[in-house]
Design an enzyme around this catalytic site. Structure first.
Site, mmCIF file in Angstrom:
data_model
loop_
_atom_site.group_PDB
_atom_site.id
_atom_site.type_symbol
_atom_site.label_atom_id
_atom_site.label_comp_id
_atom_site.label_asym_id
_atom_site.label_seq_id
_atom_site.Cartn_x
_atom_site.Cartn_y
_atom_site.Cartn_z
ATOM 1 N N ASN A 58 31.333 27.787 -48.830
ATOM 2 C CA ASN A 58 30.976 27.055 -50.049
ATOM 3 C C ASN A 58 30.527 28.031 -51.138
ATOM 4 O O ASN A 58 29.880 27.638 -52.098
ATOM 5 C CB ASN A 58 29.889 26.006 -49.756
ATOM 6 C CG ASN A 58 28.584 26.641 -49.284
ATOM 7 O OD1 ASN A 58 28.444 27.865 -49.257
ATOM 8 N ND2 ASN A 58 27.608 25.815 -48.921
ATOM 9 N N HIS A 66 28.323 30.379 -50.958
ATOM 10 C CA HIS A 66 26.914 30.812 -51.012
ATOM 11 C C HIS A 66 26.820 32.331 -50.867
ATOM 12 O O HIS A 66 27.689 32.970 -50.272
ATOM 13 C CB HIS A 66 26.043 30.067 -49.995
ATOM 14 C CG HIS A 66 26.285 30.375 -48.557
ATOM 15 N ND1 HIS A 66 26.070 29.456 -47.550
ATOM 16 C CD2 HIS A 66 26.728 31.483 -47.911
ATOM 17 C CE1 HIS A 66 26.354 30.001 -46.385
ATOM 18 N NE2 HIS A 66 26.752 31.227 -46.569
ATOM 19 N N GLU A 121 22.377 28.482 -51.629
ATOM 20 C CA GLU A 121 23.426 27.468 -51.521
ATOM 21 C C GLU A 121 23.787 26.924 -52.914
ATOM 22 O O GLU A 121 23.016 27.091 -53.868
ATOM 23 C CB GLU A 121 22.917 26.310 -50.646
ATOM 24 C CG GLU A 121 22.625 26.698 -49.193
ATOM 25 C CD GLU A 121 23.860 26.663 -48.299
ATOM 26 O OE1 GLU A 121 24.950 27.076 -48.751
ATOM 27 O OE2 GLU A 121 23.731 26.235 -47.143
ATOM 28 N N ASP A 156 18.790 37.320 -45.096
ATOM 29 C CA ASP A 156 18.301 35.994 -44.716
ATOM 30 C C ASP A 156 17.937 35.895 -43.244
ATOM 31 O O ASP A 156 18.210 36.798 -42.454
ATOM 32 C CB ASP A 156 19.325 34.904 -45.108
ATOM 33 C CG ASP A 156 20.763 35.364 -44.924
ATOM 34 O OD1 ASP A 156 20.998 36.255 -44.100
ATOM 35 O OD2 ASP A 156 21.650 34.826 -45.605
HETATM 36 C C1 F6R Z 1 24.479 36.282 -43.892
HETATM 37 C C2 F6R Z 1 24.676 35.734 -45.238
HETATM 38 C C3 F6R Z 1 25.709 34.694 -45.479
HETATM 39 C C4 F6R Z 1 27.081 35.112 -44.927
HETATM 40 C C5 F6R Z 1 28.141 34.061 -45.223
HETATM 41 C C6 F6R Z 1 29.479 34.441 -44.622
HETATM 42 O O1 F6R Z 1 23.455 37.244 -43.911
HETATM 43 O O2 F6R Z 1 23.980 36.115 -46.130
HETATM 44 O O3 F6R Z 1 25.799 34.460 -46.862
HETATM 45 O O4 F6R Z 1 27.447 36.333 -45.519
HETATM 46 O O5 F6R Z 1 27.735 32.824 -44.708
HETATM 47 O O6 F6R Z 1 29.374 34.419 -43.224
HETATM 48 P P1 F6R Z 1 30.554 34.969 -42.289
HETATM 49 O O7 F6R Z 1 30.607 36.442 -42.510
HETATM 50 O O8 F6R Z 1 30.104 34.638 -40.900
HETATM 51 O O9 F6R Z 1 31.791 34.292 -42.722
#
Ligand code: F6R
Length: 266
Positions: free
Chosen positions: A153, A155, A160, A82
């Site tokens: 959440n 995702h 999302e 992303d």
């Molecule tokens: C980032 C991504 C997100 C993160 C998720 C967890 O490329 O795809 O889904 O993996 O938000 O983020 P952290 O690791 O910062 O807790």
């Protein structure tokens, strides 16, 4: 270090480690193996990568392996999950910058083989760019190995929670999305206030993630206990995107620390 505990939950392999360092060491060995197998089988390996706090230690381990001389990325292509939209690629908060800082600038990955969505494409070209990204992955023969973190959440990528049917959710292509307020809040400090966090992002779709030959989910710390438990033990629903991984359970490995595994009751 080996896992302290290995479980099978609804067909998924769940490995619980003493802490993030041990989990990242083991994930690094899995990436090394995926690269070796891909190169042996078809002359290259195609990896899906994630950003965020979770994989930083993993990238450090890959850089250590590369510096020690045993791991080359010359025959690897990477596709990041992303990117914010809009954001310039040189903005220090962009995921392109994150990847350069934590991985790309330290390894021998050719510059045209490390792909991150371009958050600076014109508004009218956003959907076309996302579609092209899926096309690049497919023309590279699909993802051999996908790394995921899990949002608070639940995702995956920036897919999302939604009220779609499961059937529709698992077919979601790569596309532009609106970020949920709870996701933007987590980045408020980095951007200097929630109002400055981009409201949109580009994400690899659930369909592309689920099509990877192997999927590894890393989740560490107490904040991930609930999304992990909902993803693995709750119903399979689009409101919990992590639960959609159970539709391809046999190729998913969850690598958790003890805090993130707390609600799995082991
Ligand atoms: C980032 C991504 C997100 C993160 C998720 C967890 O490329 O795809 O889904 O993996 O938000 O983020 P952290 O690791 O910062 O807790």
């Amino acid at each position: 270090m080996a896992a302290l505990n290995i479980l099978e939950i609804d067909g998924s392999r769940v490995e619980i480690f003493e802490g993030p360092d041990a989990a990242c060491g083991s994930a690094a060995r899995r990436i090394e193996e995926a690269i070796r197998k891909g190169v042996e089988r078809r002359g290259k390996a195609v990896l899906g990568l994630a950003t965020g706090a979770t994989p930083i230690r993993l990238y450090e381990k890959l850089v250590e392996k590369h510096r020690a001389g045993g791991l080359s990325f010359r025959k690897v292509s990477t596709y990041n999950l992303d990117e914010y939209y809009p954001i310039g690629p040189c903005d220090t908060r962009s995921y392109r910058s994150f990847m350069v800082q934590h991985l790309f600038s330290h390894i021998d990955l050719p510059a045209n083989q490390g792909h991150v969505f371009d958050g600076s494409v014109p508004e009218g070209a956003v959907e076309e760019h996302a579609k092209a990204f899926d096309g690049w992955i497919e023309s590279d023969g699909g993802l051999d190995w996908q790394l995921l973190g899990l949002g608070r959440n639940a995702h995956i990528g920036f897919n999302e929670p939604s009220d779609l049917t499961v059937d529709k959710a698992i077919r979601l292509p790569s596309r532009a999305v609106e970020l949920k307020a709870e996701t933007r809040e987590l980045y408020a400090e980095e951007f200097g206030g929630i109002d400055r966090v981009p409201t949109r992002a580009l994400t690899v779709g659930v369909a592309q993630i689920l099509a990877a030959k192997e999927i590894v989910v890393l989740a560490f710390g107490p904040n991930k206990a609930e999304p992990v438990a909902k993803s693995l033990l709750g119903p399979i629903v689009a409101a919990v995107p992590g639960s959609l991984l159970r539709t391809v359970a046999e190729k998913v490995v969850w690598m958790l620390d003890q805090d993130a595994a707390r609600l799995l009751k082991v």
